[in-house]
Scaffold this motif. Structure first.
Motif, PDB file in Angstrom:
ATOM      1  N   PHE A  26       0.743  -0.723   0.286  1.00  0.00           N
ATOM      2  CA  PHE A  26       0.155   0.189   0.064  1.00  0.00           C
ATOM      3  C   PHE A  26       0.602   1.427   0.219  1.00  0.00           C
ATOM      4  N   ARG A  39      -0.371   1.511  -4.107  1.00  0.00           N
ATOM      5  CA  ARG A  39      -2.384   2.176  -3.131  1.00  0.00           C
ATOM      6  C   ARG A  39      -3.514   1.710  -3.609  1.00  0.00           C
ATOM      7  N   TRP A  40      -2.572   1.757  -4.890  1.00  0.00           N
ATOM      8  CA  TRP A  40      -4.418   1.565  -5.415  1.00  0.00           C
ATOM      9  C   TRP A  40      -4.182   0.231  -6.514  1.00  0.00           C
TER      10      TRP A  40
END
Length: 259
Positions: free
Chosen positions: A172, A177-178
């Motif tokens: 993350f 993160r996405w």
């Protein structure tokens, strides 16, 4: 999840062997089951073994695959899942009508007899795991043999709870993160489709008037399509990028289901 944690500590090869033995034992338990409880326990053990083997296999292939075949190599490995589905369907159609369903599950014991000796003899251990254990010479030898970059501190998995938390936190980080949750969702959706179709298609076809043999044959057709799809997707992903090809494949899958 358990196998993913243990493999960085114990190594890839022991977990591969353990997973194969586990789902073979589960299949044997199903073969001798006298009731639903024992049969369910056998299926649970088989699920543990298969659930552990798939991510370990992907990790091994990702580590040893040539850079130009980064997508095709995992796709080739995953075709074995569909090839196994076709083999299981064929075994069921040939053996079950004359000898009973128990012999189909006895066939599931064969991987422990055939695959385990081959894995013990031929499967290389991860250079990163060997390096983390202090077996630097062996790690460099494996890396040189398969033309891999020699492992260093960054490639070696960290031991202990702190090492696991560091690895999870990295999933993350700002750059991923996405990507991490999106990949989880995509993987969940794909497996939901595969297991859902495999579980319910025979019953749905029988409900519409098809015989059991014809219904099960549809599973063989789906698995054959899965093999072709993975090979094509893996090859095109190496050329055009995995994100574009993954998006295209989800669109095609959704279009096929709507038909």
């Amino acid at each position: 999840m358990t196998a993913g944690t243990l493999t960085d500590w114990l190594g890839r090869k022991p977990l591969v062997v353990g997973s194969v033995v586990l789902f073979s034992v589960g299949s044997a338990l199903c073969a001798v089951a006298t009731g639903a409880t024992v049969f369910g326990a056998g299926r649970f053990l088989s699920g543990l073994g298969l659930g552990g083997l798939m991510p370990i296999g992907l990790a091994i292939v990702a580590e040893f695959a040539p850079p130009r075949r980064a997508a095709l190599a995992p796709a080739l490995m995953m075709t074995s899942y569909h090839a196994g589905g076709m083999a299981a369907t064929g075994i069921g159609l040939v053996i079950a009508p004359e000898h009973g369903w128990r012999w189909v599950f006895w066939a599931g014991v064969l991987p422990a007899v055939i695959a385990v000796p081959l894995v013990l003899k031929w499967l290389p251990e991860s250079p990163g795991v060997l390096f983390a254990r202090g077996r630097t010479g062996e790690a460099y030898a494996v890396a040189d043999r398969f033309r891999l970059e020699r492992p260093g501190v960054q490639q070696a998995p960290q031991a202990g709870a702190k090492g696991r938390m560091t690895a999870i936190t990295a999933l993350f980080a700002p750059g991923t993160r996405w990507a991490t949750p999106l990949l989880w969702i995509a993987s969940f959706a794909g497996l939901l489709l595969v297991y859902g179709v495999s579980t319910w298609l025979p019953e749905l076809m029988r409900a519409t008037g098809y015989s059991l043999s014809s219904s099960v044959t549809f599973l063989m057709v789906i698995n054959a399509g899965g093999i072709v799809g993975m090979l094509v997707a893996g090859r095109t992903a190496d050329r055009f990028g995995p994100v574009k090809v993954s998006a295209l494949w989800f669109v095609l899958t959704g279009s096929a289901r709507s038909c």
